[in-house]
Motif scaffolding. Structure first.
Motif, mmCIF file in Angstrom:
data_model
loop_
_atom_site.group_PDB
_atom_site.id
_atom_site.type_symbol
_atom_site.label_atom_id
_atom_site.label_comp_id
_atom_site.label_asym_id
_atom_site.label_seq_id
_atom_site.Cartn_x
_atom_site.Cartn_y
_atom_site.Cartn_z
ATOM 1 N N GLY A 63 0.822 -1.224 0.000
ATOM 2 C CA GLY A 63 0.000 0.000 0.000
ATOM 3 C C GLY A 63 0.843 1.257 0.000
ATOM 4 O O GLY A 63 2.078 1.202 -0.109
ATOM 5 N N GLY A 64 0.169 2.384 0.112
ATOM 6 C CA GLY A 64 0.861 3.670 0.097
ATOM 7 C C GLY A 64 1.915 3.737 1.189
ATOM 8 O O GLY A 64 3.107 3.910 0.918
ATOM 9 N N VAL A 65 1.514 3.568 2.434
ATOM 10 C CA VAL A 65 2.468 3.635 3.545
ATOM 11 C C VAL A 65 3.355 2.390 3.562
ATOM 12 O O VAL A 65 4.573 2.465 3.707
ATOM 13 N N GLY A 66 2.717 1.215 3.414
ATOM 14 C CA GLY A 66 3.455 -0.057 3.525
ATOM 15 C C GLY A 66 4.639 -0.134 2.568
ATOM 16 O O GLY A 66 5.729 -0.582 2.950
ATOM 17 N N SER A 67 4.454 0.327 1.325
ATOM 18 C CA SER A 67 5.552 0.227 0.353
ATOM 19 C C SER A 67 6.714 1.154 0.734
ATOM 20 O O SER A 67 7.870 0.871 0.401
ATOM 21 N N MET A 68 6.415 2.246 1.435
ATOM 22 C CA MET A 68 7.481 3.127 1.941
ATOM 23 C C MET A 68 8.201 2.454 3.112
ATOM 24 O O MET A 68 9.432 2.489 3.210
ATOM 25 N N VAL A 69 7.421 1.824 4.006
ATOM 26 C CA VAL A 69 8.018 1.175 5.181
ATOM 27 C C VAL A 69 8.952 0.047 4.721
ATOM 28 O O VAL A 69 10.074 -0.094 5.226
ATOM 29 N N VAL A 70 8.484 -0.749 3.748
ATOM 30 C CA VAL A 70 9.311 -1.864 3.258
ATOM 31 C C VAL A 70 10.642 -1.335 2.718
ATOM 32 O O VAL A 70 11.723 -1.828 3.081
ATOM 33 N N GLN A 71 10.576 -0.308 1.860
ATOM 34 C CA GLN A 71 11.814 0.194 1.242
ATOM 35 C C GLN A 71 12.746 0.839 2.267
ATOM 36 O O GLN A 71 13.965 0.659 2.217
ATOM 37 N N MET A 72 12.169 1.604 3.191
ATOM 38 C CA MET A 72 13.023 2.288 4.179
ATOM 39 C C MET A 72 13.644 1.289 5.145
ATOM 40 O O MET A 72 14.813 1.427 5.525
ATOM 41 N N ALA A 73 12.857 0.291 5.554
ATOM 42 C CA ALA A 73 13.392 -0.720 6.474
ATOM 43 C C ALA A 73 14.541 -1.464 5.793
ATOM 44 O O ALA A 73 15.575 -1.745 6.412
ATOM 45 N N HIS A 74 14.371 -1.755 4.505
ATOM 46 C CA HIS A 74 15.438 -2.411 3.730
ATOM 47 C C HIS A 74 16.668 -1.494 3.665
ATOM 48 O O HIS A 74 17.804 -1.938 3.898
ATOM 49 N N ALA A 75 16.419 -0.208 3.387
ATOM 50 C CA ALA A 75 17.537 0.752 3.302
ATOM 51 C C ALA A 75 18.259 0.877 4.646
ATOM 52 O O ALA A 75 19.469 1.118 4.692
ATOM 53 N N LEU A 76 17.529 0.698 5.748
ATOM 54 C CA LEU A 76 18.139 0.800 7.084
ATOM 55 C C LEU A 76 18.836 -0.505 7.489
ATOM 56 O O LEU A 76 19.403 -0.599 8.578
ATOM 57 N N GLY A 77 18.758 -1.517 6.620
ATOM 58 C CA GLY A 77 19.508 -2.755 6.876
ATOM 59 C C GLY A 77 18.753 -3.794 7.692
ATOM 60 O O GLY A 77 19.359 -4.686 8.290
ATOM 61 N N ALA A 78 17.411 -3.704 7.708
ATOM 62 C CA ALA A 78 16.620 -4.690 8.455
ATOM 63 C C ALA A 78 16.229 -5.864 7.551
ATOM 64 O O ALA A 78 16.251 -5.756 6.323
ATOM 65 N N ARG A 79 15.863 -6.979 8.190
ATOM 66 C CA ARG A 79 15.266 -8.101 7.462
ATOM 67 C C ARG A 79 13.766 -7.830 7.411
ATOM 68 O O ARG A 79 13.134 -7.654 8.455
ATOM 69 N N VAL A 80 13.200 -7.779 6.191
ATOM 70 C CA VAL A 80 11.816 -7.318 6.030
ATOM 71 C C VAL A 80 10.893 -8.466 5.628
ATOM 72 O O VAL A 80 11.125 -9.150 4.626
ATOM 73 N N ILE A 81 9.842 -8.640 6.433
ATOM 74 C CA ILE A 81 8.798 -9.618 6.130
ATOM 75 C C ILE A 81 7.519 -8.806 5.920
ATOM 76 O O ILE A 81 7.204 -7.927 6.730
ATOM 77 N N ALA A 82 6.807 -9.047 4.805
ATOM 78 C CA ALA A 82 5.626 -8.227 4.520
ATOM 79 C C ALA A 82 4.467 -9.117 4.083
ATOM 80 O O ALA A 82 4.662 -10.276 3.715
ATOM 81 N N THR A 83 3.255 -8.544 4.135
ATOM 82 C CA THR A 83 2.096 -9.236 3.560
ATOM 83 C C THR A 83 1.570 -8.424 2.388
ATOM 84 O O THR A 83 1.752 -7.201 2.317
ATOM 85 N N ALA A 84 0.893 -9.128 1.460
ATOM 86 C CA ALA A 84 0.175 -8.474 0.367
ATOM 87 C C ALA A 84 -0.965 -9.401 -0.049
ATOM 88 O O ALA A 84 -0.972 -10.584 0.313
ATOM 89 N N GLY A 85 -1.909 -8.824 -0.836
ATOM 90 C CA GLY A 85 -3.146 -9.556 -1.108
ATOM 91 C C GLY A 85 -3.242 -10.220 -2.468
ATOM 92 O O GLY A 85 -4.319 -10.710 -2.829
ATOM 93 N N SER A 86 -2.162 -10.258 -3.266
ATOM 94 C CA SER A 86 -2.200 -10.964 -4.560
ATOM 95 C C SER A 86 -0.766 -11.299 -4.962
ATOM 96 O O SER A 86 0.185 -10.733 -4.397
#
Ligand SMILES: NC(=O)c1ccc[n+]([C@@H]2O[C@H](COP(=O)([O-])OP(=O)(O)OC[C@H]3O[C@@H](n4cnc5c(N)ncnc54)[C@H](OP(=O)(O)O)[C@@H]3O)[C@@H](O)[C@H]2O)c1
Length: 330
Positions: free
Chosen positions: A155-178
């Protein structure tokens, strides 16, 4: 100038696209010729009267903008005519919105647009990106090497959180609907993506993060705290930022025994300095290609009512017909 505005709160069809006089800048304001604006769920709540705000009618709708400074007030020292800028946090708390050919914005709410970034991109990352940065850096204090779960990563916020968390060096687990949206999350840097429509999210999380995640970012308007707290690591931090009417049960015992913390916020209550700090790091990431806008479609500003209808059908109605931002151009 052409503008999208309302004369009273109401459904998307209350939005009028027509002529309004341009506004003279105050001493600390810049007049910006708008290149692009973006729609956020909050725009639809303000237009619909669901989130009460002081509104002066005719009220120009919209929070986000990107464009070029054409005039500055006497006290402006950050910008000059010709500078490309982006910003957010307009159309809120008594401020006029951005959905018009020209906007008058206090310089404290504007940021320089990197040379290699188009207005459409800058507008599309504005409110959602500042929100993600405030939650990750100021509130959750996400550290390199930590893990984060993002519920609603496409989503709008979620896609920003995923990219920023990745940029900050975190391991990112996310959900999506398709499948298309799980692919999108991977493209944005998620290490593991779970389809929330076809999988048991809690069971999948137990497999990939058996000791829990350090940060849980909830974008869903009715959080399931049973599942979230069960999957938080010791001293885990949870972010909630959606669902004003939500009153879900909360598992107090497991939460405090693990030493977890819960952080709630709305971005528009952050100070200009807090928002600027977020915007400056975003600018660095956007310029270096580490943060990309997640644009679903670009429409003419004349179709603002259609854009609000689409945003509302998805954020509230969960129609599943929108993935990311609606950008509009005057
Ligand atoms: N507090 C603040 O400062 C702040 C700032 C911005 C936004 N918000 C709020 O945050 C919420 C999200 O905003 P947004 O702009 O990101 O909206 P959005 O673009 O409409 O995104 C909604 C997301 O929710 C996902 N989703 C829907 N049902 C789900 C479920 N059952 N499980 C997991 N994910 C699910 C969707 O995933 P799929 O599309 O993959 O199905 C989509 O990614 C809104 O309520 C908004 O008002 C608050």
């Amino acid at each position: 100038m052409k503008a999208a505005y309302i004369n009273r709160t109401g459904p998307p069809e209350s939005i009028i696209y027509g002529d309004l006089p341009t506004v003279k800048p105050g001493p600390a304001d810049c007049v910006v010729k708008v290149g692009a604006v973006a729609v956020n769920p909050i725009d639809t709540y303000v237009r619909g009267g669901l989130v009460p705000m002081p509104l002066t009618f005719p009220f120009v709708i919209g929070c986000d903008l990107a464009g070029t400074v054409v005039e500055v007030g006497a006290e402006v020292d950050r910008f000059k005519p010709g500078d490309r800028v982006w910003g957010s946090n307009q159309g809120l708390l008594g401020r006029r919105g951005t959905f018009s050919e020209f906007v008058t914005v206090d310089e404290n709410w504007l940021y320089a647009t990197p040379r290699n970034v188009a207005d459409e991109q800058a507008a599309a990352v504005a409110l959602v990106g500042i929100t993600a940065h405030l939650g990750l850096v100021r509130d959750a204090r996400l550290q390199k090497g930590e893990s984060i779960f993002v519920n609603g990563g496409s989503g709008g916020v979620g896609s920003m959180v995923v990219q920023m968390a990745h940029a900050l060096g975190a391991r990112v687990i996310a959900t999506a609907g398709s499948d298309a949206r799980t692919d999108l999350c991977r493209m944005f840097g998620a290490d593991i993506v779970i389809n929330y429509k076809t999988s048991d999210v809690s069971a999948e999380l137990k497999k990939v993060a058996p000791t829990g995640v350090n940060v849980w970012w909830e974008t869903v308007r009715e959080p399931n705290f049973e599942v979230a707290v069960a999957n938080l690591a010791a001293r885990g931090r949870m972010i909630v930022m959606a669902g004003r009417d939500a009153r879900p049960p909360f598992p107090v015992g497991p939460f405090y025994v693990k030493g977890c913390s819960l952080h709630g916020f709305v971005m528009f209550n952050a100070t200009p300095d807090e928002q600027r700090a977020a915007a400056e790091e975003m600018n660095d990431w956007v310029a270096r290609g580490k943060l990309k806008a997640n644009i679903d479609r670009i429409l003419p500003l004349a179709e603002a009512a259609k854009a609000h209808r689409l945003q509302e059908e998805n954020t509230i109605g969960k129609a599943g017909t929108l993935s990311g931002k609606i950008v509009l151009k005057p």
